[in-house]
Design an enzyme around this catalytic site. Structure first.
Site: not given
Ligand code: ADP
Ligand code: ASP
Ligand code: MG
Length: 862
Positions: A781, A841, A812
């Protein structure tokens, strides 16, 4: 006596408690020990000036004198705290009695001239200094109480409105050490009033609200003080109002001119007029916090640096925008002179100006008598002779203040993105290169300041210009103050949670009791809602689903797989609502087979597969336009959003359905996520009811989910009772149509946390990083929506923060940041950080990116 004076000014909060008078006495003692004489300028007790204004209003309206009572009570209370004897309180009592008589006069005559108004307002400072002299006496300091009006005499300014002569008086700085010496009676401690002065005719006048700072600067000039200290309730001038945005940085040192610009543009901590006398007298100013007397504040003096810098983002509300446009005047010489003449004649000062060939826009900050008053009416009348006049009152000026601001314009590039959502009525750049200002609607100003500040001001590092942030300076005190406040569930389970990740792996942890309480709260408050469906996409953990189902909610699904899982876990009886978007058609077949209520995004689906929908009862999802939410990516309505059919064209769906013998029995709409405005769902319902006549078979209306939870300090929790009230108001129009809602985040967000062990900490230049065992692979998120999750060091819950850190994961990607510039205590590898509000979520959006397994789930059942 040859030693020099130091002037100390104490503001409203600084003089309002016995404890603070102790601090004032301590500072005086310190300065006396250094051989200095001390001249104190005091404000009225905090809120007293506001209450005096109200008292006048009450008297004019012949209302209950509640404010007078409050003022009397406040002074008696402080006198008690200080331990004043009845005799010592007598002068204060007399003052307040006189005040009562003046107010009674106003009540009887229903008239308060500016002259009388000024007299009434002066009682705040007269009374506070009366209490103050006694308080200092209790600390063994015997000073002289001087009446400020004997030393500060106003000057009459050409064109000044008569009212302004009394309430916005101007006093020219004069040096008159002899007069001051005489008034001080050669003593080494003086206490006098801020805010008040006398007209040349001997009447009491005021220097304008907040004017005690200016009184102090005027006294400092008058007595040739060696320095001026402004003691207030914050540490100094900050890069924005610290009480609005706690990441505001303390400005360590600035010039008189820059401080004046900041004050004039909205940094209320200083009265803008106080800088002139101080600069003229070459008197250095230091702003300091009475409540934290050891800390260093802001120093103001002659200009030291010419380095370009953004120093602050500030705002002023209650500004009037005036636009004068005419084509007749196009290119005529002297147009501007004609436009400005009436302003000068009517004594209305202009603030910002923008001109074009045929129009002039100006802002007015403080019109004498307000926009309903006579001078403004006459101004409009005069300007109408020149062209078309339009006025907007609900505007605010947001200013970026800095040094050589033109040279930092390039930095503003990304920050300008914030104007995407905010209409700007006027842009102005000051000719002195000290500010760029934007006139916007008042409702937009706060967010705009926050966002510009976030983007333009550094949070980390400390230099000549910036000291610590307000939240860092006050974190210890805040921790003490909030010690009693209710804590989130995980506080009490610290040891247990730490144990859960002692293997060094990250975990999502869900507290079912919290989920249950949220579900229960919804059922209890949303009585107008007949069908509550949990949007299981937020979190489909089996235990979480069972808990919510047990509270009597149905389930909202968006895929066939979700439907199958519900039937498998929760059985055949639980109601299912299927609201997919661009899903493969065979999933609708699964939904019908499992007895779900099915919602379509438009008639195109019926055209695509008429047989699939033949004879069915269908719901239609409509797009009401607009859309709300915490990020553009969660706004699910509006022309560019992929959801729903335009509400105006709902008849097209009814027609397409009729062609296959189907009926439209449901109407659905969901405008966005993370909404904290309780009116949102009522508005949606109202919009939907407007088309119900086109839907004769309607059985249910779903006004969507998107109920937000508090994610960061300062947000107002969603008021469920208010949500319900708005919906209930429309109940009569609903008749026997069932009202539905589909909350997701609201049910599960707060019940879940992500625990992530710290693997490394490092510093790179000025910036500190905390590296966690997991990152965007577990919680995407922040990277996806810029979502903000509270982050805490669970291993050191009681430690004070030591500064800002970027909290990052091992993926990365530059975007693998869970929190930027987070206030944390000194943190080490092996500590465990807790990421809040991770129940919704979180795990459901996780991935194996970089082939890193996301955090596994643990459910706390008790
Ligand atoms: P006093 O009563 O001591 O004169 P004020 O209320 O006039 O105090 O001014 C201090 C207040 O100014 C602070 O509490 C703060 O909320 C407000 N303020 C607004 N903008 C700024 C800013 N940029 N820096 C510091 N304080 C500010
Ligand atoms: N007491 C006055 C006011 O509140 C002056 C001041 O505090 O500076 O406006
Ligand atoms: Mg003030």
């Amino acid at each position: 006596m040859t030693s020099r004076w130091v002037v100390l000014k104490f503001g409203g909060t600084s003089v309002a408690s016995a404890r603070n008078w102790g601090r004032i006495a301590a500072r005086v003692t310190e300065l006396h020990a250094e051989g200095k004489r001390v001249w104190i300028v005091a404000s009225a007790l905090s809120q007293v000036s506001n209450r005096l204004e109200q008292a006048v209003e009450e008297a004019l309206g012949n209302r209950e004198p509640a404010s007078l009572g409050w003022i009397q009570g406040r002074h008696i209370e402080l006198a008690g705290e200080i331990g004043l004897s009845v005799t010592a309180y007598e002068p204060v009592k007399e003052l307040l009695e006189e005040l009562g008589q003046l107010l009674e006069g106003v009540r009887l005559t229903r008239e308060a001239s500016p002259r009388l108004h000024a007299r009434i307002m002066s009682f705040g400072e007269l009374a506070s200094t009366q209490l103050g002299i006694a308080a200092l006496g209790h600390h063994g300091l015997h000073g002289q109480r001087v009446d400020a009006r004997d030393l500060l005499i106003s000057t009459e300014v050409d064109g000044q409105q008569p009212a302004d002569r009394f309430v916005q008086a101007q006093v020219d700085p004069v040096r008159n050490v002899l007069a001051a010496e005489a008034a001080s009676d050669a003593c080494s401690l003086v206490l006098t009033q801020g805010f008040i002065a006398r007209t040349p005719r001997g009447e009491t006048c005021l220097l304008g609200r907040g004017g005690s700072d200016t009184s102090a600067a005027l006294f400092a000039h008058l007595i040739g003080a060696e320095s001026l200290e402004i003691w207030t309730d914050v540490h100094g001038m900050f890069s924005t109002d610290p009480r609005q945005l706690p990441t505001a940085r303390l400005i360590r040192q600035i010039s008189y001119r820059e401080a004046q610009e900041l004050a004039a543009m909205g940094a209320k901590v200083l009265h803008p007029r106080c800088l002139g006398p101080a600069a003229e007298g070459g008197i250095p100013i230091e702003i300091r916090n009475t409540m934290d007397p050891e800390a260093r504040g802001t120093r103001i003096g002659p200009s030291l640096s010419d380095d370009a810098a953004v120093m602050a983002v500030v705002m002023r509300e209650g500004v009037t925008l005036l636009n004068i446009s005419t084509l007749r005047m196009w290119g005529t010489p002297g147009f501007l002179a004609k436009v400005f003449a009436p302003f000068a004649e009517l004594g209305i000062s202009v603030d910002l100006v923008a001109t074009s060939q045929s129009a002039v826009s100006v802002t007015l900050d403080g019109v004498p008598g307000g926009t309903g008053g006579e001078p403004f009416r006459r101004l409009e009348e005069r300007l109408k002779l020149l062209g078309e006049v339009t006025t907007r009152e609900d505007t605010a000026v947001v200013s970026i203040v800095g040094r050589r601001i033109r040279t930092v314009l390039h930095k503003l590039g990304p920050a300008f993105a914030v104007f995407r959502e905010h209409e700007v009525h006027l842009v102005s750049e000051s000719s002195e290169d000290l500010n760029v200002s934007f006139v916007v609607g008042q409702q937009d100003a706060r967010t705009l300041v926050d966002r510009l500040h976030d983007q333009l001001l550094p949070k980390q590092g400390s230099d000549e210009l910036f000291g610590p942030s307000w939240e860092l300076l006050t974190s210890k005190q805040r921790r003490i103050e909030t010690a009693e406040a209710p804590k989130p569930w995980w506080h009490a389970r610290q040891a247990e949670l730490l144990d859960l990740v002692s293997d060094g792996q990250s975990r999502y942890v869900y507290d079912l009791a919290t989920v249950r309480a949220q579900a229960h709260g919804l059922r209890q408050h949303l009585t107008a809602v007949g069908g509550l469906y949990y949007a299981m996409k937020a979190n489909w953990n089996a235990e979480v689903l069972r808990t919510i189902a047990a509270e009597g909610l149905g389930i909202e699904c968006v895929s066939a797989a979700e439907i199958k899982l519900v039937r498998e876990l929760l059985g055949d009886a639980i109601p299912i609502l299927f609201t997919p978007n661009f899903c493969p058609l065979d999933e609708y077949a699964v939904a019908f087979e499992h007895g779900a209520d099915v919602t379509l995004d438009g008639p195109h689906l019926i055209d695509l597969a008429p047989e699939l929908f033949r004879g069915r009862e269908l719901g239609v999802r409509v797009d009401p336009g607009g859309g709300l939410g915490h990020h553009e990516k969660v706004v699910t309505a509006g022309a560019q959003a992929k959801f729903g059919h335009p509400v105006a064209d709902v008849a097209e769906v009814v027609r397409a359905a009729a062609e296959v013998g189907a009926t439209v029995t449901g109407l659905h709409s969901h405008v966005g996520s993370g909404i904290l405005d309780p009116d949102s769902w009522g508005r949606t319902l109202q919009g939907l009811l407007a088309v119900r006549d086109q839907l004769p078979d309607l059985r249910w209306i779903d006004v969507g989910g998107g109920l937000g939870v508090v994610e960061r300090a300062g947000q107002q929790a969603l008021d469920l009772a208010a949500v319900n009230l708005r919906l209930a108001e429309l109940a009569a129009e609903l008749g026997d149509i069932e009202l539905r809602m589909e909350p997701g985040r609201y049910l599960v967000s707060e019940g879940g946390v992500l625990l992530a062990p710290v693997t490394q900490v490092r510093r790179k230049g000025e910036v500190r990083f905390v590296g966690l065992a997991t990152g965007m692979n577990s919680l995407i998120r922040p990277a996806l929506y810029g979502a903000w999750h509270g982050i805490h060091n669970l291993s050191r819950l009681d430690a004070d923060p030591d500064g800002y850190w970027h909290v990052v994961g091992p993926i990365c990607e530059t975007g693998d940041v869970l929190g930027r510039d987070r206030l944390l205590p000194s943190t080490e590898a092996g500590d465990v950080l807790l990421i809040e509000n991770a129940g919704a979520y979180g795990r459901v959006m996780a991935s194996r990116y970089n082939l890193r397994e996301p955090a596994a789930e643990v459910v706390l059942t008790v």
